[in-house]
Motif scaffolding. Structure first.
Motif, PDB file in Angstrom:
ATOM      1  N   ILE A 176       0.966  -1.108  -0.005  1.00  0.00           N
ATOM      2  CA  ILE A 176       0.122  -0.294   0.250  1.00  0.00           C
ATOM      3  C   ILE A 176       0.656   1.517  -0.132  1.00  0.00           C
ATOM      4  O   ILE A 176       1.822   0.954   0.234  1.00  0.00           O
ATOM      5  N   THR A 177       0.455   1.843  -0.698  1.00  0.00           N
ATOM      6  CA  THR A 177       1.220   3.454  -1.139  1.00  0.00           C
ATOM      7  C   THR A 177      -0.141   4.687  -0.426  1.00  0.00           C
ATOM      8  O   THR A 177      -1.048   4.493  -0.448  1.00  0.00           O
ATOM      9  N   GLY A 178       1.203   5.348  -0.162  1.00  0.00           N
ATOM     10  CA  GLY A 178      -0.020   6.710   0.836  1.00  0.00           C
ATOM     11  C   GLY A 178      -0.234   6.919  -0.202  1.00  0.00           C
ATOM     12  O   GLY A 178      -1.261   8.489  -0.140  1.00  0.00           O
ATOM     13  N   ASP A 179      -0.749   7.432  -1.712  1.00  0.00           N
ATOM     14  CA  ASP A 179      -0.625   8.312  -2.741  1.00  0.00           C
ATOM     15  C   ASP A 179      -2.443   7.026  -2.789  1.00  0.00           C
ATOM     16  O   ASP A 179      -2.977   7.341  -3.304  1.00  0.00           O
ATOM     17  N   GLY A 180      -2.581   6.286  -2.087  1.00  0.00           N
ATOM     18  CA  GLY A 180      -3.773   5.406  -2.425  1.00  0.00           C
ATOM     19  C   GLY A 180      -4.012   3.797  -3.100  1.00  0.00           C
ATOM     20  O   GLY A 180      -4.785   3.721  -3.197  1.00  0.00           O
TER      21      GLY A 180
END
Length: 190
Positions: A70-74
């Motif tokens: 999972i990345t912080g950009d969603g």
């Protein structure tokens, strides 16, 4: 009680009895932590600089190594490493990412040891000599949780032993994999 003490009590009573005051509406102070210590995550960062990964090795399952990322950009994905199948995609909200990070900070994830293996017991031999005996279940499930924030990375591996808080973080991430599988009619998480 002196005059000053009576005055303070009077002000407090006025606040309580007299209704809502500006003091009652004020938010509690937010304590800003000092600069991050070496080996600790930064205190301020862009959410898009966050990457969370969970690797699960299960020798008895159909997929020996699952990866949830999972990345912080969603954006997020879940799949079986080495499989011909494309990873399932999932969208993660900002609130979910922040929820995971709050859980990680409050579980002291960033202070955990890098590796937890098996369980331990103290055994006492003849003569009162105590020994620590470790056990690992053969073919047990191995997991590694990695959180990257900018240039900082923390990885915690666990084999048959999960410190308090780690299992909750793992369960939080597995929900994303289950949601991806549900949305796409895919396979359940391992």
């Amino acid at each position: 009680m002196n005059a000053r003490g009576i005055g303070i009590v009077g002000v407090l009573i006025a606040c309580v009895v007299g209704g809502v005051s500006s003091y009652a509406l004020a938010e509690p102070p937010v304590l800003k932590p000092p600069a991050a210590e070496p080996g600790q995550p930064p205190w301020e960062y862009r959410l898009e600089d966050v990457r969370i990964e969970l690797e699960t090795h299960s020798p008895s399952g159909q997929c020996p190594l699952h990866l949830i990322a999972i990345t912080g950009d969603g954006s997020g994905s879940w799949g079986c490493e080495g499989s011909d199948e494309a990873p399932l995609r999932v969208t993660v909200t900002e609130d979910e990412i922040v929820g995971f990070l709050n859980l990680a900070y409050n579980a002291y994830f960033f202070d955990m040891r890098p590796r937890y293996v098996g369980t331990f017991q103290v055994a006492v031999r003849d003569g009162g000599m105590a020994s620590v005996v470790g056990t690992v279940v053969a073919g047990g499930k191995w997991r590694a949780l990695t959180v990257t924030i900018g240039d900082y990375t923390k990885r915690v591996e666990a084999v048959d032993a999960y410190p308090e808080g780690l299992e909750e973080l793992i369960a939080f991430l597995r929900r994303f994999a289950d949601r991806a599988a549900e949305q796409l009619g895919g396979r359940p998480s391992n």
